[in-house]
Scaffold this motif. Structure first.
Motif, PDB file in Angstrom:
ATOM      1  N   TYR A  14      -1.157  -2.305  -0.088  1.00  0.00           N
ATOM      2  CA  TYR A  14      -0.702  -1.546   1.300  1.00  0.00           C
ATOM      3  C   TYR A  14       0.662  -2.055   1.787  1.00  0.00           C
ATOM      4  N   ALA A  19      -3.751  -6.395  -1.494  1.00  0.00           N
ATOM      5  CA  ALA A  19      -5.348  -6.544  -1.291  1.00  0.00           C
ATOM      6  C   ALA A  19      -6.069  -6.921  -2.423  1.00  0.00           C
ATOM      7  N   PRO A  38     -14.240 -15.701  -0.176  1.00  0.00           N
ATOM      8  CA  PRO A  38     -14.286 -15.580   1.377  1.00  0.00           C
ATOM      9  C   PRO A  38     -13.811 -14.260   1.853  1.00  0.00           C
ATOM     10  N   SER A  39     -13.905 -14.282   3.157  1.00  0.00           N
ATOM     11  CA  SER A  39     -13.432 -12.884   3.794  1.00  0.00           C
ATOM     12  C   SER A  39     -11.995 -12.852   3.430  1.00  0.00           C
ATOM     13  N   GLY A  40     -11.567 -11.637   3.158  1.00  0.00           N
ATOM     14  CA  GLY A  40     -10.172 -11.282   2.844  1.00  0.00           C
ATOM     15  C   GLY A  40      -9.952 -11.251   1.311  1.00  0.00           C
ATOM     16  N   SER A  41     -10.629 -11.887   0.549  1.00  0.00           N
ATOM     17  CA  SER A  41     -10.340 -12.098  -0.674  1.00  0.00           C
ATOM     18  C   SER A  41     -10.130 -10.764  -1.673  1.00  0.00           C
ATOM     19  N   GLY A  42     -10.627  -9.759  -1.410  1.00  0.00           N
ATOM     20  CA  GLY A  42     -10.218  -8.370  -2.047  1.00  0.00           C
ATOM     21  C   GLY A  42     -11.789  -7.870  -2.608  1.00  0.00           C
ATOM     22  N   LYS A  43     -12.992  -8.285  -2.140  1.00  0.00           N
ATOM     23  CA  LYS A  43     -14.037  -7.941  -2.670  1.00  0.00           C
ATOM     24  C   LYS A  43     -14.415  -6.465  -2.368  1.00  0.00           C
ATOM     25  N   THR A  44     -14.259  -6.011  -1.119  1.00  0.00           N
ATOM     26  CA  THR A  44     -14.518  -4.663  -0.677  1.00  0.00           C
ATOM     27  C   THR A  44     -13.206  -3.854  -1.324  1.00  0.00           C
ATOM     28  N   THR A  45     -12.314  -4.187  -1.269  1.00  0.00           N
ATOM     29  CA  THR A  45     -11.079  -3.215  -2.131  1.00  0.00           C
ATOM     30  C   THR A  45     -11.514  -3.058  -3.261  1.00  0.00           C
TER      31      THR A  45
HETATM   32  N1  LIG Z   1      -6.779  -0.284   4.544  1.00  0.00           N
HETATM   33  C1  LIG Z   1      -6.072  -1.449   4.471  1.00  0.00           C
HETATM   34  N2  LIG Z   1      -4.842  -1.560   4.912  1.00  0.00           N
HETATM   35  C2  LIG Z   1      -4.189  -2.586   5.096  1.00  0.00           C
HETATM   36  N3  LIG Z   1      -4.483  -3.693   4.668  1.00  0.00           N
HETATM   37  C3  LIG Z   1      -5.915  -3.573   4.143  1.00  0.00           C
HETATM   38  C4  LIG Z   1      -6.810  -2.467   4.124  1.00  0.00           C
HETATM   39  N4  LIG Z   1      -7.925  -2.695   3.441  1.00  0.00           N
HETATM   40  C5  LIG Z   1      -7.921  -4.077   3.195  1.00  0.00           C
HETATM   41  N5  LIG Z   1      -6.770  -4.717   3.720  1.00  0.00           N
HETATM   42  C6  LIG Z   1      -6.579  -6.090   3.321  1.00  0.00           C
HETATM   43  O1  LIG Z   1      -6.540  -6.370   1.853  1.00  0.00           O
HETATM   44  C7  LIG Z   1      -7.212  -7.883   1.859  1.00  0.00           C
HETATM   45  C8  LIG Z   1      -8.585  -7.764   1.344  1.00  0.00           C
HETATM   46  O2  LIG Z   1      -9.669  -7.163   2.041  1.00  0.00           O
HETATM   47  P1  LIG Z   1     -11.098  -6.768   1.524  1.00  0.00           P
HETATM   48  O3  LIG Z   1     -11.066  -6.165   0.090  1.00  0.00           O
HETATM   49  O4  LIG Z   1     -11.453  -5.985   2.822  1.00  0.00           O
HETATM   50  O5  LIG Z   1     -11.522  -8.235   1.645  1.00  0.00           O
HETATM   51  P2  LIG Z   1     -12.829  -8.867   1.595  1.00  0.00           P
HETATM   52  O6  LIG Z   1     -14.186  -7.638   1.426  1.00  0.00           O
HETATM   53  O7  LIG Z   1     -13.121  -9.851   0.417  1.00  0.00           O
HETATM   54  O8  LIG Z   1     -13.470  -9.681   2.895  1.00  0.00           O
HETATM   55  C9  LIG Z   1      -7.139  -8.304   3.201  1.00  0.00           C
HETATM   56  O9  LIG Z   1      -6.191  -9.026   3.694  1.00  0.00           O
HETATM   57  C10 LIG Z   1      -7.211  -6.984   4.024  1.00  0.00           C
HETATM   58  O10 LIG Z   1      -6.704  -7.068   5.413  1.00  0.00           O
END
Ligand SMILES: Nc1ncnc2c1ncn2[C@@H]1O[C@H](COP(=O)(O)OP(=O)(O)O)[C@@H](O)[C@H]1O
Ligand SMILES: [Mg+2]
Length: 351
Positions: A14, A19, A38-45
Motif C-alpha cells: 500500500y 503488507a 501476531p497482529s499486523g503480520s499479513g495474515k488477512t492480506t
Molecule cells: N487497506 C490497507 N491500507 C493500508 N495498509 C494496510 C491495509 N490493509 C492492511 N494494511 C497493513 O498491512 C499490514 C498487514 O495487515 P493484515 O494483513 O491485516 O495483518 P494481520 O491480519 O496479520 O493482523 C499491517 O501493517 C496493516 O496495517
C-alpha cells in the motif's frame, strides 16, 4: 470436494508500506492449514488475496493448477467466514443460509437440500425459522459456517472466525470446526493469532511475522524444531539459554554450549565459536541432586497448574529457567537443585 491452492511470489504493497512480501505457499487438497502470527503480520492480506477481495501487487494464485489471479471472487469456488458473522438481520436463519445458493441460481429443490444439509451439519436444524438477533454469538457463528458450507466450496477461508467468542465456547467450536473439516473434505485455510488454536486444529501451520513467512510445518515440527528465535518464542513456552559453542570434552566430538556457567551437550555437533541459544522446553529438564546435572539453580518460584507444577529456577548469572515438574516432586523455595535433560529434546538456534 477439495482443491490444491498455490501462491507464487504473491505480494501486497500500500504505497510505501509492505503488507506482504513476495510469498510462496502451497496448500494441499483437503489440508487444514493455519496462518498464525501476531497482529499486523499479513495474515488477512494473504487470505484476502486468495479470496480475490484484494488484488496482489505482484505474483499469482493457482487453484488446481489454474491461474485465478484475475478471476472474480464469486467464480473461484472459494467460501469465506469472518470474525464478524455478517448475517442479514432481516432474514431468517434458513434464508441466510440459502442466500448464496439463490445468488448462484440453484433450483428450489437443490437449495432446500443444501440448506437443510448445511444446517444439520452445524446442528442448527431446529433454529431455521429464527432471526439472527434471537441467537447467541456461538449460534450465529454456526449459521455463518453453514451459509459458507451450503454451496460446497472446494476451498474455505476462515479469518479469526472464533475471535469474538469466550474461551469455553471457542474451545467447543474448535472441536466442531475440526469435525466439519473432516465431514466436508474441503481445503481449509484458517487465520488465527492464537497458538493453542493453531496447534489443535491444523495439519500444518504457516507462521508469519513482519509481512513474511517465518516457518511452515506440522504443529510438531514447529514445536520441536523451531527454525528461529521468533518461532521458538511464539509457539509454546520456551527457555532460551544464551552461549557459545565450545570445544568438545573428551573424544566423542560432541560440541558443548557454554551457558550461564555450565557445560551443556548439544543435540548435534556445531561449529566451535558459534554464538547462539539453546531452546529447552519446560517439560525437558529433570531435577536432580545439586552438582549431579549440567548446572545448578535455586528454586525462586513455584506455581501449581493442576496436572503439574511449574518451577522457576534462578541460575548463577541471574537468568531464569522454567521447568515443568511432576506433582510427586516437591521442591521448596530456596532449594538448590541440579538440572539435566535429553540433549535430543533441545534445539540450537544460531544468533
Ligand atoms: N487497506 C490497507 N491500507 C493500508 N495498509 C494496510 C491495509 N490493509 C492492511 N494494511 C497493513 O498491512 C499490514 C498487514 O495487515 P493484515 O494483513 O491485516 O495483518 P494481520 O491480519 O496479520 O493482523 C499491517 O501493517 C496493516 O496495517
Ligand atoms: Mg487479520
Amino acid at each position: 470436494m477439495s482443491s490444491k491452492l498455490e501462491t507464487v511470489g504473491i505480494a501486497k504493497r500500500y504505497g510505501e508500506a509492505v503488507a506482504l512480501e513476495p510469498t510462496d505457499l502451497t496448500v494441499q487438497a483437503g489440508e487444514f492449514l493455519t496462518l498464525l502470527g501476531p497482529s499486523g503480520s499479513g495474515k488477512t492480506t494473504l487470505l484476502q488475496m486468495i479470496s480475490g477481495l484484494v488484488s496482489p501487487s505482484e505474483g499469482r494464485i493457482e487453484i488446481d493448477g489454474r491461474d485465478v489471479t484475475h478471476v472474480e471472487p464469486g467464480k473461484r469456488g472459494i467460501g469465506m467466514v469472518f470474525q464478524s458473522y455478517a448475517l442479514f438481520p432481516h432474514m431468517s436463519v434458513w434464508d441466510n443460509v440459502a442466500y448464496g445458493l439463490r445468488m448462484r441460481r440453484k433450483s428450489r429443490e437443490q437449495t432446500r437440500e443444501a440448506v437443510d444439509g448445511a444446517l444439520a451439519m452445524v446442528r442448527m436444524s431446529e433454529y431455521a425459522k429464527r432471526f439472527p438477533k434471537e441467537l447467541s454469538g456461538g449460534q450465529q457463528q454456526r449459521i455463518a459456517l453453514a451459509r459458507c458450507f451450503a454451496y460446497r466450496p472446494s476451498v474455505i477461508l476462515l479469518d479469526e472466525p472464533l475471535g469474538a467468542l469466550d474461551k469455553k465456547l471457542r474451545e467447543h467450536m474448535q472441536a466442531e470446526i475440526r469435525r466439519l473439516h473432516k465431514e466436508l473434505g474441503a481445503t481449509f485455510v484458517y487465520v488465527t493469532h492464537d497458538q493453542d488454536e493453531a496447534l489443535t486444529l491444523s495439519d500444518r501451520i504457516c507462521l508469519m511475522n513482519h509481512a513474511r513467512i517465518e516457518q511452515v510445518g506440522t504443529p510438531v515440527d514447529l514445536y520441536d524444531r523451531p527454525a528461529t528465535r521468533f518461532a521458538a518464542g511464539f509457539i509454546g513456552h520456551s527457555n532460551l539459554l544464551e552461549g557459545a559453542v565450545g570445544e568438545a570434552r573428551g573424544a566423542g566430538g560432541e560440541a558443548i554450549l557454554l551457558a550461564a556457567g555450565g557445560r551443556v551437550p548439544l543435540p548435534e555437533p556445531a561449529q566451535p565459536g558459534l554464538k547462539g541459544c539453546l531452546l529447552v522446553r519446560p517439560e525437558a529438564p529433570r531435577l536432580v541432586e545439586p552438582k549431579q546435572g549440567y548446572f545448578d539453580g535455586t528454586v525462586s518460584d513455584i506455581v501449581f497448574f493442576g496436572s503439574d507444577t511449574r518451577v522457576q529456577l534462578t541460575l548463577s548469572d541471574g537468568s531464569q529457567i522454567n521447568v515443568r515438574c511432576e506433582r510427586s516432586l516437591k521442591p521448596r523455595l530456596g532449594d538448590t537443585v541440579g538440572l539435566t535433560w535429553d540433549p535430543h529434546r533441545t534445539t540450537l538456534l544460531s544468533a
